[in-house]
Design a protein around this motif. Structure first.
Motif: not given
Length: 280
Positions: A222-223, A226, A253, A257-259, A261
């Motif tokens: 998981h990230a 999460e 992070r 975050p890199s995504n 979500e």
């Protein structure tokens, strides 16, 4: 006397931080300072005298508007209007103005609203983001959609590198408001698992305050967000505490975050951040 500084730009978004700061100042018996940072550009054709007259009228107008704005907030939360300072300062950069005033006047905490109830990516490049990165004074970030709740439980995220000194600051915040404290460490599979009861006894002895321990395991599939999100759901804190110097990669992070979500605790609970510059 402890001083709590809260910032406003007279927007609806800033009301959440003011509501929070009013309650917190009352609980901590602290002095409340409400700060408005502005910057007026002098037109090239204006004389100094004309500009000074304009600035004086501007300040008088803003002060009157803020007085009414703040009175409405007290009314909304059913609190009698308590003594507070209303301060206007001029600075080209709002975050710099906030930090300069807070430092000069020995404020204990800076309280500011985050805009919107989505991910923290929405505050990138904003005054809140700059304060989190740069302020030597702890910053309380209050989601604009946040509704006042009693601060009962504080979750402190630790990487265990300097937890004793960090816990002293967390307890110093929690003790006057009688909030419980839980220290969370998300451990990797290769880390030694500590005994929960022994750790809690040790922490209570070192801090003279009851501190519970949450030690979830890192799921590398998981990230990290999460895992943090899951821990927050388990702990159900009223406020989350992070130290920017405890694990820069973790904090970066979290904020960047890199995504894209969106995790459930974003925009729902206040965040208290301490910057590593405090210890220099």
């Amino acid at each position: 006397m402890e001083k709590i500084l809260v910032t406003t730009d007279q927007s609806a978004n800033s009301k959440a931080a003011i509501r929070f700061a009013i309650k917190l100042a009352k609980q901590r018996k602290a002095e409340l300072i409400i700060l408005y940072v502005y910057h007026n550009v002098k037109p090239f054709s204006w004389s100094e005298k004309v500009f000074e007259e304009y600035e004086g009228a501007f300040i008088e107008k803003i002060r009157a508007e803020l007085t009414e704005f703040i009175a409405d907030i007290y009314h909304d939360i059913h609190e009698p209007e308590a003594q507070h300072q209303l301060v206007l300062v001029s600075n080209l950069d709002a975050a710099d103005g906030i930090m300069a005033y807070a430092s000069k006047h020995n404020c204990s905490y800076i309280c500011i609203s985050t805009r919107g109830a989505g991910t923290f990516t929405k505050i990138l490049g904003t005054h809140t983001s700059k304060l989190i990165r740069s302020s030597a004074i702890p910053v309380l970030c209050i989601p604009s959609a946040y509704r006042l709740k009693e601060l009962k439980h504080i979750l402190y995220a630790s990487d265990m590198t300097d937890y004793e000194n960090e816990l002293k600051k967390v307890v110093a915040f929690a003790k006057p408001i009688h909030a419980s404290v839980e220290m969370m460490h998300i451990s990797y599979p290769y880390e030694f698992a500590f005994d929960k009861e022994m750790m809690e006894a040790t922490l209570q002895k070192k801090t003279a305050y009851k501190v519970s321990v949450l030690n979830p395991k890192r799921d590398i599939t998981h990230a990290l967000l999460e895992d943090i999100d899951h821990a927050v759901k388990v702990s159900k804190p009223s406020l989350l505490v992070l130290f920017t110097h405890q694990s820069r990669s973790m904090f970066e992070r979290l904020l960047f975050p890199s995504n894209a979500e969106e995790y459930s605790f974003y925009g729902k609970i206040p965040l208290l951040t301490f910057n590593k510059q405090e210890d220099k």
